[in-house]
Design an enzyme around this catalytic site. Structure first.
Site, short mmCIF file in Angstrom:
data_model
loop_
_atom_site.label_atom_id
_atom_site.label_comp_id
_atom_site.label_asym_id
_atom_site.label_seq_id
_atom_site.Cartn_x
_atom_site.Cartn_y
_atom_site.Cartn_z
N GLU A 49 39.64 9.25 40.20
CA GLU A 49 39.51 7.79 40.15
C GLU A 49 40.39 7.13 41.20
O GLU A 49 41.48 7.63 41.49
CB GLU A 49 39.97 7.35 38.77
CG GLU A 49 39.54 5.96 38.43
CD GLU A 49 39.81 5.68 36.97
OE1 GLU A 49 40.61 6.37 36.36
OE2 GLU A 49 39.18 4.75 36.47
N ARG A 102 33.32 16.82 31.57
CA ARG A 102 34.49 16.76 30.70
C ARG A 102 34.24 15.79 29.56
O ARG A 102 33.44 14.86 29.70
CB ARG A 102 35.77 16.35 31.45
CG ARG A 102 35.80 14.94 32.05
CD ARG A 102 36.15 13.85 31.08
NE ARG A 102 36.41 12.59 31.79
CZ ARG A 102 36.30 11.38 31.26
NH1 ARG A 102 35.85 11.22 30.03
NH2 ARG A 102 36.62 10.30 31.97
N GLU A 137 45.64 11.14 29.85
CA GLU A 137 45.22 9.82 29.34
C GLU A 137 44.76 9.92 27.89
O GLU A 137 44.93 9.00 27.10
CB GLU A 137 44.09 9.28 30.21
CG GLU A 137 43.66 7.89 29.82
CD GLU A 137 42.58 7.35 30.74
OE1 GLU A 137 42.60 7.65 31.95
OE2 GLU A 137 41.71 6.64 30.23
N THR A 141 36.47 2.52 28.09
CA THR A 141 35.35 3.02 28.92
C THR A 141 34.94 4.44 28.51
O THR A 141 33.87 4.89 28.86
CB THR A 141 35.73 3.06 30.41
OG1 THR A 141 36.84 3.97 30.57
CG2 THR A 141 36.08 1.70 30.93
N CYS A 174 41.21 4.53 26.52
CA CYS A 174 40.53 3.50 27.32
C CYS A 174 39.13 3.25 26.73
O CYS A 174 38.40 4.21 26.48
CB CYS A 174 40.40 3.96 28.77
SG CYS A 174 39.49 2.77 29.77
N ARG A 211 32.22 12.57 30.96
CA ARG A 211 31.92 12.26 32.35
C ARG A 211 31.40 13.55 32.98
O ARG A 211 32.13 14.54 33.05
CB ARG A 211 33.15 11.76 33.11
CG ARG A 211 32.80 11.22 34.49
CD ARG A 211 33.96 10.48 35.12
NE ARG A 211 34.79 11.35 35.92
CZ ARG A 211 34.53 11.67 37.18
NH1 ARG A 211 33.45 11.21 37.78
NH2 ARG A 211 35.35 12.47 37.85
N ARG A 213 32.45 7.90 42.98
CA ARG A 213 33.91 7.97 43.10
C ARG A 213 34.28 8.81 44.32
O ARG A 213 33.44 9.55 44.86
CB ARG A 213 34.55 8.65 41.87
CG ARG A 213 34.53 7.84 40.60
CD ARG A 213 35.37 8.50 39.49
NE ARG A 213 35.25 7.74 38.23
CZ ARG A 213 35.97 8.01 37.13
NH1 ARG A 213 36.84 8.99 37.12
NH2 ARG A 213 35.80 7.29 36.02
N ARG A 241 41.53 16.63 27.34
CA ARG A 241 40.38 16.50 28.22
C ARG A 241 39.83 17.92 28.32
O ARG A 241 40.51 18.79 28.89
CB ARG A 241 40.78 15.95 29.58
CG ARG A 241 41.10 14.45 29.60
CD ARG A 241 39.83 13.62 29.42
NE ARG A 241 40.06 12.19 29.26
CZ ARG A 241 40.11 11.31 30.26
NH1 ARG A 241 40.01 11.73 31.51
NH2 ARG A 241 40.30 10.02 30.04
#
Ligand code: ADP
Ligand code: DAR
Length: 344
Positions: free
Chosen positions: A302, A114, A213, A261, A259, A268, A297, A217
């Site tokens: 998460e 993603r 988020e 990260t 975020c 990811r 994970r 995505r």
């Protein structure tokens, strides 16, 4: 405006509490971005949740420059990426060296890759208004419903979706869970579920989450370990969407996300993989993961746990590396983990 320096518990290990000094707090506490986003909003998730690993969220692209004295050291600590570095994209699947590492299907249950994306010149989730978020939903869902061929699909708004359908999509790993306490404190769950939804093609191998988020995505996923096929589908999907949607991007930070990260590639690449013996040998498991820049994970996303010896293994690096390198990191880590599992 909150003018008192936040108190963190002694065992707080977030990057926020490591890098927010009283001097930086005093220098930034009265600043606002052009969208009115403040330092207080940017750090609230990490203040309310001292068990955060990072603890900060950007409310717009401007947050990364206005609050740079706090964001820059956090970005450097997480990504090893300095103020003077520039991010370079390289998304050509032809350059990925990744023959299926598990043709017998003994280990890899499924593969998912993603990327996060946000619309240029629109505030990010923590600062967006309800009207702006609804406009993003309308713009993006219309762009997606004009896709053809293998990318053709349907948009399903979360508002009005039955709880049973929602629960089934979440348990099948297709839909995001309702926002957790970290997202709540960042202001990312405001007006939930209005303006949120999921687009997917018939066989759910191409999906797009809207306004979780990040504003998008973009997801490619399928059963098994044909990582290159999943990456190739994602490349074509992102290329098709960016023909009609302009994404927020900077030379320094790559694709802009709420975020830190996820900055850079915002990618990811993960497999759900059976590693029951390594699961009993945590030290070796974590040593191999660290050596190959991969993260371990649980299988429900998460902050979840593994089940039945199945783990979510994904690239940790996203900024300062290319999309091909992200997937190569995951692939090389998976090959090493399978070899270790076979040796036990
Ligand atoms: P993200 O990857 O979008 O940052 P999460 O880690 O929360 O977010 O994962 C989101 C969803 O994707 C979860 O339901 C998780 O189970 C699912 N998922 C992640 N990787 C895979 C995979 N390789 N195969 C199937 N589902 C996956
Ligand atoms: N929970 C937050 C975010 C960590 C990274 N994960 C994201 N962005 N989903 C934390 O600071 O722990």
């Amino acid at each position: 405006m909150n003018h008192t320096f936040p108190s963190f518990p002694k065992d707080c290990h977030s990057l926020l509490c490591r890098y927010l000094t009283p001097e930086i707090f005093d220098a930034l506490k009265d600043k606002k971005t052009s969208n009115g986003y403040t330092l207080h909003q940017a750090i609230n998730s990490g203040v309310q949740n001292p068990d955060s690993s990072i603890g900060v969220y950007a409310g717009d692209a401007e947050s990364y420059t206005l609050f740079a004295p706090l964001f820059d050291p956090i970005i450097e600590a997480y990504h090893g990426f300095c103020r003077s570095d520039t991010h370079h994209s390289h998304f050509n699947p032809d350059d990925l060296k990744a023959p299926n590492p598990d043709t017998s299907g003994d280990y890899i249950v499924s593969t998912r890759i993603r990327v996060g994306r946000n619309i240029a010149d629109v505030p990010l989730g923590p600062a967006i208004s309800k009207e702006q978020r609804n406009a993003v939903e309308s713009q993006v869902s219309q762009a997606l419903e004009s896709l053809e061929g293998a990318l053709r699909g349907t948009y399903y708004p979360l508002q009005g979706m039955s709880s049973a359908d929602k629960a089934q999509l979440v348990s099948d790993h297709f839909l995001f869970k309702a926002g957790d306490r970290f997202l709540e404190a960042a202001g990312l769950n405001r007006d939930w579920p209005e303006g949120r939804g999921i687009f997917h093609n018939e066989d759910k191998t191409f999906l797009v989450w809207i306004n979780e988020e990040d504003q998008l995505r973009i997801i490619s996923m399928q059963s098994g370990g044909d990582i290159k096929a999943v990456f190739t589908r994602l490349f074509h999907a992102v290329s098709a969407i960016e023909k009609s949607v302009t994404f927020s991007h900077s030379k320094h930070l790559g694709y802009i996300t709420s975020c830190p990260t996820n900055l850079g590639t915002a990618m990811r690449a993960s497999v759900h993989i059976k590693l029951p013996k390594l699961g009993q040998n945590k030290e070796r498991f974590e040593a191999i993961a660290k050596a190959h820049h991969v993260q371990i994970r649980g299988i429900h996303g998460e902050h979840s746990e593994s089940e039945g010896g199945i783990y979510d293994i994904s690239n940790r690096r996203r900024l300062g590396v290319s999309e091909v390198q992200c997937v190569q990191d995951m692939y090389d880590g998976v090959v090493a983990l399978i070899a270790a599992e076979q040796s036990l």
